[in-house]
Design a protein around this motif. Structure first.
Motif, PDB file in Angstrom:
ATOM      1  N   MET A   1      34.910  50.749  41.252  1.00 37.01           N
ATOM      2  CA  MET A   1      35.583  49.474  41.107  1.00 37.01           C
ATOM      3  C   MET A   1      35.044  48.506  42.165  1.00 37.01           C
ATOM      4  SD  MET A   1      39.632  48.871  41.110  1.00 37.01           S
ATOM      5  CE  MET A   1      40.314  47.303  40.904  1.00 37.01           C
ATOM      6  N   ILE A   2      34.660  47.329  41.731  1.00 38.07           N
ATOM      7  CA  ILE A   2      34.095  46.320  42.633  1.00 38.07           C
ATOM      8  C   ILE A   2      35.178  45.303  42.970  1.00 38.07           C
ATOM      9  CG2 ILE A   2      32.385  44.519  42.881  1.00 38.07           C
ATOM     10  CD1 ILE A   2      30.680  46.031  40.862  1.00 38.07           C
ATOM     11  N   LYS A   3      35.382  45.104  44.258  1.00 39.34           N
ATOM     12  CA  LYS A   3      36.338  44.087  44.704  1.00 39.34           C
ATOM     13  C   LYS A   3      35.568  42.857  45.138  1.00 39.34           C
ATOM     14  CE  LYS A   3      39.964  47.164  46.246  1.00 39.34           C
ATOM     15  NZ  LYS A   3      40.831  47.553  47.358  1.00 39.34           N
ATOM     16  N   ARG A   4      36.005  41.713  44.690  1.00 38.60           N
ATOM     17  CA  ARG A   4      35.349  40.468  45.043  1.00 38.60           C
ATOM     18  C   ARG A   4      36.268  39.629  45.918  1.00 38.60           C
ATOM     19  NH1 ARG A   4      32.264  38.456  39.623  1.00 38.60           N
ATOM     20  NH2 ARG A   4      31.070  40.334  39.346  1.00 38.60           N
ATOM     21  N   GLN A   5      35.657  38.992  46.866  1.00 36.69           N
ATOM     22  CA  GLN A   5      36.413  38.106  47.741  1.00 36.69           C
ATOM     23  C   GLN A   5      36.337  36.702  47.164  1.00 36.69           C
ATOM     24  OE1 GLN A   5      34.980  38.044  51.728  1.00 36.69           O
ATOM     25  NE2 GLN A   5      36.617  36.749  52.459  1.00 36.69           N
ATOM     26  N   VAL A   6      37.471  36.067  47.006  1.00 41.42           N
ATOM     27  CA  VAL A   6      37.541  34.730  46.438  1.00 41.42           C
ATOM     28  C   VAL A   6      37.797  33.737  47.561  1.00 41.42           C
ATOM     29  CG1 VAL A   6      38.748  33.225  44.835  1.00 41.42           C
ATOM     30  CG2 VAL A   6      38.422  35.631  44.263  1.00 41.42           C
ATOM     31  N   ILE A   7      36.963  32.723  47.645  1.00 41.55           N
ATOM     32  CA  ILE A   7      37.124  31.675  48.653  1.00 41.55           C
ATOM     33  C   ILE A   7      37.727  30.458  47.968  1.00 41.55           C
ATOM     34  CG2 ILE A   7      35.945  30.168  50.266  1.00 41.55           C
ATOM     35  CD1 ILE A   7      33.788  32.339  50.485  1.00 41.55           C
TER      36      ILE A   7
END
Length: 140
Positions: A1-7
């Protein structure tokens, strides 16, 4: 599972009317236009002499030296980060122009703007404050 950081970036856009209390902001916007045109002139002169694009860091260093000279001391009214943003926009435009030349896409280099038509400047971290009831205070 890939977690993405949202800015999350908040952008506020306001229309300034000709009022006495907005005079200083209009003056700062006009100075930003003068700085923009000055940077464009430096880019064109540098390219004419050396046949390559002006480095953004040299340009920013030059502008800081200019602020110390009495003739250009009014450049101090525009925040340093706003000036850096102007130079970054010009640098991106020049890089895009040269990339398009390389790929034989017909475009024009970044050009001068009429100061009265220059409409904005960017305040990144300093120079503004968010008050109660969504009121923004700009440069005191």
């Amino acid at each position: 599972m890939i977690k993405r950081q949202v800015i999350v970036v908040k952008t506020y856009c306001f229309k300034l009317y000709k009022a006495k209390r907005n005079r200083k902001l209009h003056k700062v916007i006009n100075i930003a236009g003068i700085i923009y045109n000055h940077c464009i002139a430096l880019h064109k002169r540098y390219y004419r002499l050396f046949k390559k694009s002006l480095n953004i860091y040299k340009l920013q260093k030059h502008l800081t030296k200019l602020k110390k000279i009495g003739k250009f001391s009014y450049f101090k009214e525009v925040g340093s980060q706003a000036i850096q943003d102007i130079t970054q926009r010009i640098d991106r435009a020049c890089k895009l122009f040269f990339r398009n030349l390389k790929h034989k896409i017909r475009t024009a280099p970044p050009s001068f703007k009429k100061i009265r038509k220059y409409k904005s400047f960017t305040l990144k971290q300093a120079g503004w404050k968010l008050l109660k009831d969504n009121v923004i205070e700009i440069n005191k």
